[in-house]
Scaffold this motif. Structure first.
Motif, PDB file in Angstrom:
ATOM      1  N   VAL A  54    -114.750  -5.468 -64.623  1.00  0.00           N
ATOM      2  CA  VAL A  54    -114.810  -5.094 -63.322  1.00  0.00           C
ATOM      3  C   VAL A  54    -116.486  -5.293 -63.124  1.00  0.00           C
ATOM      4  CG1 VAL A  54    -114.862  -2.947 -62.043  1.00  0.00           C
ATOM      5  CG2 VAL A  54    -113.029  -3.509 -63.363  1.00  0.00           C
ATOM      6  N   PHE A  55    -117.455  -4.714 -64.172  1.00  0.00           N
ATOM      7  CA  PHE A  55    -118.793  -4.577 -63.749  1.00  0.00           C
ATOM      8  C   PHE A  55    -119.288  -6.207 -63.641  1.00  0.00           C
ATOM      9  CE2 PHE A  55    -118.472  -0.479 -66.172  1.00  0.00           C
ATOM     10  CZ  PHE A  55    -118.134   0.049 -65.054  1.00  0.00           C
ATOM     11  N   ALA A  56    -118.494  -7.094 -64.487  1.00  0.00           N
ATOM     12  CA  ALA A  56    -119.026  -8.556 -64.590  1.00  0.00           C
ATOM     13  C   ALA A  56    -118.707  -9.211 -63.392  1.00  0.00           C
ATOM     14  CB  ALA A  56    -118.255  -9.424 -65.675  1.00  0.00           C
ATOM     15  N   LEU A  57    -117.466  -8.821 -63.022  1.00  0.00           N
ATOM     16  CA  LEU A  57    -117.157  -9.335 -61.463  1.00  0.00           C
ATOM     17  C   LEU A  57    -117.912  -8.972 -60.558  1.00  0.00           C
ATOM     18  CD1 LEU A  57    -113.225  -9.259 -61.795  1.00  0.00           C
ATOM     19  CD2 LEU A  57    -114.707 -11.398 -61.732  1.00  0.00           C
ATOM     20  N   HIS A  58    -118.364  -7.758 -60.397  1.00  0.00           N
ATOM     21  CA  HIS A  58    -119.405  -7.226 -59.574  1.00  0.00           C
ATOM     22  C   HIS A  58    -120.651  -7.977 -59.398  1.00  0.00           C
ATOM     23  CE1 HIS A  58    -121.907  -4.643 -56.888  1.00  0.00           C
ATOM     24  NE2 HIS A  58    -122.902  -4.493 -58.111  1.00  0.00           N
ATOM     25  N   ARG A  59    -121.142  -8.125 -60.567  1.00  0.00           N
ATOM     26  CA  ARG A  59    -122.426  -8.945 -60.867  1.00  0.00           C
ATOM     27  C   ARG A  59    -122.269 -10.494 -60.240  1.00  0.00           C
ATOM     28  NH1 ARG A  59    -127.071  -9.300 -63.911  1.00  0.00           N
ATOM     29  NH2 ARG A  59    -126.701  -7.419 -64.880  1.00  0.00           N
ATOM     30  N   ILE A  92    -104.047   3.767 -69.192  1.00  0.00           N
ATOM     31  CA  ILE A  92    -104.985   2.653 -69.765  1.00  0.00           C
ATOM     32  C   ILE A  92    -105.223   1.886 -68.667  1.00  0.00           C
ATOM     33  CG2 ILE A  92    -104.921   0.710 -71.162  1.00  0.00           C
ATOM     34  CD1 ILE A  92    -103.363   2.116 -73.417  1.00  0.00           C
ATOM     35  N   SER A  93    -104.135   1.310 -67.586  1.00  0.00           N
ATOM     36  CA  SER A  93    -104.549   0.533 -66.733  1.00  0.00           C
ATOM     37  C   SER A  93    -105.492   0.974 -65.759  1.00  0.00           C
ATOM     38  CB  SER A  93    -103.396   0.015 -66.211  1.00  0.00           C
ATOM     39  OG  SER A  93    -102.552   0.755 -65.527  1.00  0.00           O
ATOM     40  N   SER A  94    -105.391   2.379 -65.554  1.00  0.00           N
ATOM     41  CA  SER A  94    -106.239   3.042 -64.400  1.00  0.00           C
ATOM     42  C   SER A  94    -107.626   2.790 -64.907  1.00  0.00           C
ATOM     43  CB  SER A  94    -105.751   4.405 -64.356  1.00  0.00           C
ATOM     44  OG  SER A  94    -106.094   5.047 -65.495  1.00  0.00           O
ATOM     45  N   CYS A  95    -108.298   2.441 -66.089  1.00  0.00           N
ATOM     46  CA  CYS A  95    -109.356   2.303 -66.406  1.00  0.00           C
ATOM     47  C   CYS A  95    -110.165   0.975 -65.407  1.00  0.00           C
ATOM     48  CB  CYS A  95    -109.642   1.689 -67.640  1.00  0.00           C
ATOM     49  SG  CYS A  95    -109.197   0.004 -67.904  1.00  0.00           S
ATOM     50  N   LEU A  96    -109.348   0.270 -64.715  1.00  0.00           N
ATOM     51  CA  LEU A  96    -109.543  -0.511 -63.704  1.00  0.00           C
ATOM     52  C   LEU A  96    -110.046   0.301 -62.297  1.00  0.00           C
ATOM     53  CD1 LEU A  96    -107.473  -3.633 -64.108  1.00  0.00           C
ATOM     54  CD2 LEU A  96    -109.593  -3.070 -65.313  1.00  0.00           C
ATOM     55  N   ASP A  97    -109.211   1.130 -62.133  1.00  0.00           N
ATOM     56  CA  ASP A  97    -109.331   1.915 -60.927  1.00  0.00           C
ATOM     57  C   ASP A  97    -110.713   2.856 -61.075  1.00  0.00           C
ATOM     58  OD1 ASP A  97    -106.653   1.511 -59.255  1.00  0.00           O
ATOM     59  OD2 ASP A  97    -106.094   2.063 -61.148  1.00  0.00           O
ATOM     60  N   LEU A 140    -113.566   0.611 -60.711  1.00  0.00           N
ATOM     61  CA  LEU A 140    -113.833   0.428 -59.337  1.00  0.00           C
ATOM     62  C   LEU A 140    -114.665   1.433 -58.467  1.00  0.00           C
ATOM     63  CD1 LEU A 140    -110.660  -1.783 -58.415  1.00  0.00           C
ATOM     64  CD2 LEU A 140    -113.027  -2.500 -58.426  1.00  0.00           C
ATOM     65  N   ALA A 141    -113.952   2.667 -58.800  1.00  0.00           N
ATOM     66  CA  ALA A 141    -114.448   3.909 -57.984  1.00  0.00           C
ATOM     67  C   ALA A 141    -116.119   4.200 -58.439  1.00  0.00           C
ATOM     68  CB  ALA A 141    -113.816   5.059 -58.468  1.00  0.00           C
ATOM     69  N   LEU A 142    -116.426   3.546 -59.793  1.00  0.00           N
ATOM     70  CA  LEU A 142    -117.697   3.898 -60.115  1.00  0.00           C
ATOM     71  C   LEU A 142    -118.501   2.815 -59.315  1.00  0.00           C
ATOM     72  CD1 LEU A 142    -117.572   4.129 -63.991  1.00  0.00           C
ATOM     73  CD2 LEU A 142    -118.087   5.971 -62.200  1.00  0.00           C
ATOM     74  N   ALA A 200    -118.074  -3.642 -51.827  1.00  0.00           N
ATOM     75  CA  ALA A 200    -118.459  -4.116 -52.934  1.00  0.00           C
ATOM     76  C   ALA A 200    -117.311  -3.929 -54.037  1.00  0.00           C
ATOM     77  CB  ALA A 200    -119.796  -3.608 -53.366  1.00  0.00           C
ATOM     78  N   ALA A 201    -116.834  -3.008 -53.993  1.00  0.00           N
ATOM     79  CA  ALA A 201    -115.761  -2.537 -54.882  1.00  0.00           C
ATOM     80  C   ALA A 201    -114.483  -3.233 -54.459  1.00  0.00           C
ATOM     81  CB  ALA A 201    -115.407  -0.947 -54.808  1.00  0.00           C
ATOM     82  N   LEU A 202    -114.025  -3.361 -53.060  1.00  0.00           N
ATOM     83  CA  LEU A 202    -113.147  -4.136 -52.766  1.00  0.00           C
ATOM     84  C   LEU A 202    -113.145  -5.571 -52.891  1.00  0.00           C
ATOM     85  CD1 LEU A 202    -112.559  -2.149 -49.087  1.00  0.00           C
ATOM     86  CD2 LEU A 202    -110.960  -2.080 -51.134  1.00  0.00           C
ATOM     87  N   ARG A 203    -114.346  -6.175 -52.629  1.00  0.00           N
ATOM     88  CA  ARG A 203    -114.376  -7.447 -53.231  1.00  0.00           C
ATOM     89  C   ARG A 203    -113.957  -7.623 -54.677  1.00  0.00           C
ATOM     90  NH1 ARG A 203    -119.217  -7.031 -49.937  1.00  0.00           N
ATOM     91  NH2 ARG A 203    -120.587  -6.991 -51.675  1.00  0.00           N
ATOM     92  N   VAL A 204    -114.345  -6.812 -55.396  1.00  0.00           N
ATOM     93  CA  VAL A 204    -114.158  -6.868 -57.242  1.00  0.00           C
ATOM     94  C   VAL A 204    -112.683  -6.703 -56.923  1.00  0.00           C
ATOM     95  CG1 VAL A 204    -114.282  -5.963 -59.154  1.00  0.00           C
ATOM     96  CG2 VAL A 204    -116.137  -6.098 -57.702  1.00  0.00           C
ATOM     97  N   ALA A 205    -111.821  -5.975 -56.323  1.00  0.00           N
ATOM     98  CA  ALA A 205    -110.544  -5.467 -56.405  1.00  0.00           C
ATOM     99  C   ALA A 205    -109.804  -6.838 -56.002  1.00  0.00           C
ATOM    100  CB  ALA A 205    -110.238  -4.317 -55.714  1.00  0.00           C
ATOM    101  N   ARG A 206    -110.152  -7.657 -55.040  1.00  0.00           N
ATOM    102  CA  ARG A 206    -109.435  -8.776 -54.531  1.00  0.00           C
ATOM    103  C   ARG A 206    -109.484  -9.995 -55.710  1.00  0.00           C
ATOM    104  NH1 ARG A 206    -111.344  -7.535 -49.173  1.00  0.00           N
ATOM    105  NH2 ARG A 206    -113.311  -8.688 -49.578  1.00  0.00           N
ATOM    106  N   GLN A 207    -110.880  -9.839 -56.419  1.00  0.00           N
ATOM    107  CA  GLN A 207    -110.791 -10.692 -57.397  1.00  0.00           C
ATOM    108  C   GLN A 207    -110.018 -10.456 -58.695  1.00  0.00           C
ATOM    109  OE1 GLN A 207    -112.729 -13.609 -57.838  1.00  0.00           O
ATOM    110  NE2 GLN A 207    -113.231 -13.485 -55.597  1.00  0.00           N
TER     111      GLN A 207
END
Length: 334
Positions: free
Chosen positions: A27-32, A172-177, A180-182, A191-198
């Motif tokens: 998630v953090f890498a996709l944001h970068r 475990i999968s909610s680590c993505l949610d 994204l909230a962070l 920004a978070a929604l753009r990562v969610a789409r990726q």
């Protein structure tokens, strides 16, 4: 534009759940990447030594740093994953290594924000970081967390909970949610929604979203409560009262309430409402049915009753829920 570089330290130890430590960095890498390499997050995997760490999946991971290396640094976010063991009867228990607990307590003192992933909440609790706070964890170990740490207000329903600068995540999968909230808190919703789409996640799930599906609850320990649950599911569109259920089970109403409390941790009325909301959620996600039709099909009778139940159970309205989680084509008719 916020160009602050944030240091994220993820705690490693043998037996750690693999997705707990790989999901958030993605998630953090996709944001970068979305920011065209502008400053965002620097992620370090830290362990006691730099020797490979063997995860629960058998995959070995190389730490970037030791706990000693990061101890003197200013940590923006400390992410604490978890690990479990399963006994011969299939019962799951969260594990907490005292040495890891000590390290987490030390690193937390130098961290702006602390977050646990899945059963990592047990480590935070053992470190005293959840005392007096509301927290969640994977539903399979929620009772263990409550029993071992009575000062923690355990809520097994949400996918993540924020209490000040302490966050706890559920499955475990909610680590993505949670991740994204962070990102949303640090860099904004867009920004978070753009990562969610990726990630091909339709939309970020809110913290109030339940991790638990009523039909998928773990089996009860008594045949009587299992029969009652099936009876409720089969007649969910009909009028169901505590008196009706007590008569079906051949017990008094007070005894029925005690049975539900001990077996399912809730009252009969609340359980019936949860089942109705769960069935309505599925219909909202997959059909164009109107709210009136859904309310009638699952025993709510009126749309107002349906809306109030959704607000109580999910912290949202049926219309808002459909907009977030709709999976079928076409426009919803509400």
């Amino acid at each position: 534009m916020n160009t602050t570089e944030r240091l994220v330290v993820i705690v490693l130890f043998d037996g750690v759940d693999l997705l707990d430590i790989t999901g958030p960095p993605e998630v953090f890498a996709l944001h970068r990447r979305d920011r065209n390499d502008a400053a965002g997050y620097t992620v370090l995997l830290a362990a006691e030594t730099k020797d490979p760490v063997t995860t629960s999946a058998g995959v070995r991971v190389l730490p970037d740093a030791t706990f000693g290396d990061v101890a003197g640094r200013s940590i923006d976010t400390l992410l604490v994953p978890g690990s479990v063991e399963t006994d011969a009867d299939g019962r799951v228990r969260a594990l907490t290594d005292p040495a890891v607990v000590t390290r987490v307590r030390e690193l937390a003192a130098a961290s702006r924000r602390i977050a646990s992933v899945c059963v990592g909440a047990h480590i935070l609790a053992a470190a005293g970081l959840l005392d007096g706070k509301r927290a969640t964890t994977h539903w399979s170990t929620a009772r263990q967390l409550a029993e071992e740490h009575p000062r923690v207000r355990v809520d097994a329903d949400p996918i993540f909970i924020r209490e000040g600068e302490v966050w706890t995540g559920a499955g475990i999968s909610s680590c993505l949610d949670l991740s994204l909230a962070l990102v949303s808190e640090d860099f904004g919703e867009a920004a978070a929604l753009r990562v969610a789409r990726q990630l091909v996640m339709y939309l970020k799930r809110p913290s109030g979203q339940s991790q638990f599906s009523v039909p998928l609850e773990p089996p009860s320990t008594t045949r009587r409560i299992e029969d009652l649950r099936h009876h409720i599911m089969d007649r969910i569109g009909e009028r169901l009262t505590v008196a009706d259920l007590a008569a079906y089970a051949h017990v008094g109403e007070r005894q029925l309430t005690r049975i539900f409390k001990s077996e399912l941790g809730t009252t009969p009325s609340s359980y019936i409402e949860s089942v109705r909301v769960e069935r309505a959620r599925s219909r909202l996600e997959s059909t164009d049915d109107t709210l009136e039709r859904i309310a009638s099909a699952f025993g709510f009778n009126t749309t107002d009753t349906l809306v109030r139940a959704f607000r109580r159970k999910l912290g949202t309205t049926p219309t808002e829920y459909r907009m977030r989680f709709r999976t079928s084509p076409g426009s919803a008719r509400t």
